[in-house]
Motif scaffolding. Structure first.
Motif, PDB file in Angstrom:
ATOM      1  N   SER A  96       3.402  -8.614  -7.678  1.00  0.00           N
ATOM      2  CA  SER A  96       3.058  -8.685  -6.275  1.00  0.00           C
ATOM      3  C   SER A  96       4.039  -7.835  -5.484  1.00  0.00           C
ATOM      4  O   SER A  96       3.504  -7.215  -4.624  1.00  0.00           O
ATOM      5  N   ARG A  97       5.014  -7.688  -6.050  1.00  0.00           N
ATOM      6  CA  ARG A  97       6.354  -6.808  -5.514  1.00  0.00           C
ATOM      7  C   ARG A  97       5.970  -5.365  -5.706  1.00  0.00           C
ATOM      8  O   ARG A  97       5.996  -4.607  -4.871  1.00  0.00           O
ATOM      9  N   LEU A  98       5.492  -5.121  -7.001  1.00  0.00           N
ATOM     10  CA  LEU A  98       5.023  -3.768  -7.219  1.00  0.00           C
ATOM     11  C   LEU A  98       3.755  -3.369  -6.419  1.00  0.00           C
ATOM     12  O   LEU A  98       3.740  -2.084  -5.783  1.00  0.00           O
ATOM     13  N   ASP A  99       2.929  -4.296  -6.245  1.00  0.00           N
ATOM     14  CA  ASP A  99       1.629  -3.859  -5.357  1.00  0.00           C
ATOM     15  C   ASP A  99       1.945  -3.656  -4.043  1.00  0.00           C
ATOM     16  O   ASP A  99       1.723  -2.550  -3.450  1.00  0.00           O
ATOM     17  N   ARG A 100       2.972  -4.149  -3.388  1.00  0.00           N
ATOM     18  CA  ARG A 100       3.587  -3.915  -2.095  1.00  0.00           C
ATOM     19  C   ARG A 100       4.273  -2.669  -1.892  1.00  0.00           C
ATOM     20  O   ARG A 100       3.932  -1.802  -1.284  1.00  0.00           O
ATOM     21  N   LEU A 101       5.192  -2.349  -3.098  1.00  0.00           N
ATOM     22  CA  LEU A 101       5.743  -1.095  -2.949  1.00  0.00           C
ATOM     23  C   LEU A 101       4.758   0.199  -3.276  1.00  0.00           C
ATOM     24  O   LEU A 101       4.971   1.192  -2.465  1.00  0.00           O
ATOM     25  N   GLU A 102       3.918   0.004  -4.091  1.00  0.00           N
ATOM     26  CA  GLU A 102       2.752   0.882  -4.165  1.00  0.00           C
ATOM     27  C   GLU A 102       2.132   1.333  -3.037  1.00  0.00           C
ATOM     28  O   GLU A 102       2.008   2.183  -2.576  1.00  0.00           O
ATOM     29  N   GLY A 103       1.805  -0.006  -2.166  1.00  0.00           N
ATOM     30  CA  GLY A 103       1.045   0.415  -0.981  1.00  0.00           C
ATOM     31  C   GLY A 103       2.112   0.890   0.069  1.00  0.00           C
ATOM     32  O   GLY A 103       1.603   1.698   0.878  1.00  0.00           O
ATOM     33  N   HIS A 104       3.426   0.755   0.012  1.00  0.00           N
ATOM     34  CA  HIS A 104       4.394   1.461   0.962  1.00  0.00           C
ATOM     35  C   HIS A 104       4.435   2.907   0.735  1.00  0.00           C
ATOM     36  O   HIS A 104       4.572   3.756   1.487  1.00  0.00           O
ATOM     37  N   VAL A 105       4.482   3.113  -0.636  1.00  0.00           N
ATOM     38  CA  VAL A 105       4.922   4.560  -1.151  1.00  0.00           C
ATOM     39  C   VAL A 105       3.362   5.547  -0.904  1.00  0.00           C
ATOM     40  O   VAL A 105       3.382   6.357  -0.328  1.00  0.00           O
ATOM     41  N   ALA A 106       2.205   4.909  -0.965  1.00  0.00           N
ATOM     42  CA  ALA A 106       0.972   5.538  -0.613  1.00  0.00           C
ATOM     43  C   ALA A 106       0.790   5.797   1.004  1.00  0.00           C
ATOM     44  O   ALA A 106       0.246   6.770   1.444  1.00  0.00           O
ATOM     45  N   ASP A 107       1.542   5.110   1.631  1.00  0.00           N
ATOM     46  CA  ASP A 107       1.692   4.985   3.188  1.00  0.00           C
ATOM     47  C   ASP A 107       2.535   6.244   3.586  1.00  0.00           C
ATOM     48  O   ASP A 107       2.455   6.470   4.962  1.00  0.00           O
TER      49      ASP A 107
END
Length: 118
Positions: free
Chosen positions: A105-116
């Motif tokens: 879940s933390r990785l998913d959040r980080l990937e979301g931030h990187v994509a933004d």
């Protein structure tokens, strides 16, 4: 012992593990009556349903027995060491799964931030 919100295990797994340790150590002995669900819930700082779920696990493992109208007791014929080891391994596996779920879940959040990022 109270249930820790920082522990990756579920509350019912923490309660079951603590009771399992008490049985294994001899702090709870064969034939001994456990406190009622409400008292156990108060002791662990959880809901009675959480205690019920923990007791269901211990009952399935053969560590406790319940008698209608009398209560829940430590089994007089505890399971073999292999069963106890399997239960411990199952508990550890549940901890690992919970930790992996948290990491994912933390990785998913980080990937979301990187994509933004621009």
């Amino acid at each position: 012992m109270t249930v820790s919100p920082d522990d990756p295990r579920s509350a019912y797994a923490q309660v079951a593990d603590d009771l399992r340790r008490q049985i294994a150590s001899g702090a709870l002995t064969a034939g001994q009556r456990l406190d009622g669900n409400a008292k156990l819930a108060e002791r662990y700082g959880v809901a009675a349903m959480t205690v019920r779920h923990a007791l269901d696990i211990l009952r399935d493992e053969g560590l406790i027995v319940s008698q209608q109208g009398r209560g829940t007791f430590i089994a007089s014929d505890p399971p073999s060491v292999e069963v106890e080891q399997a239960a411990t391994l199952a508990s550890e596996l549940a901890e690992i799964k919970a930790a992996l779920d948290l990491i994912n879940s933390r990785l998913d959040r980080l990937e979301g931030h990187v994509a933004d990022l621009p």
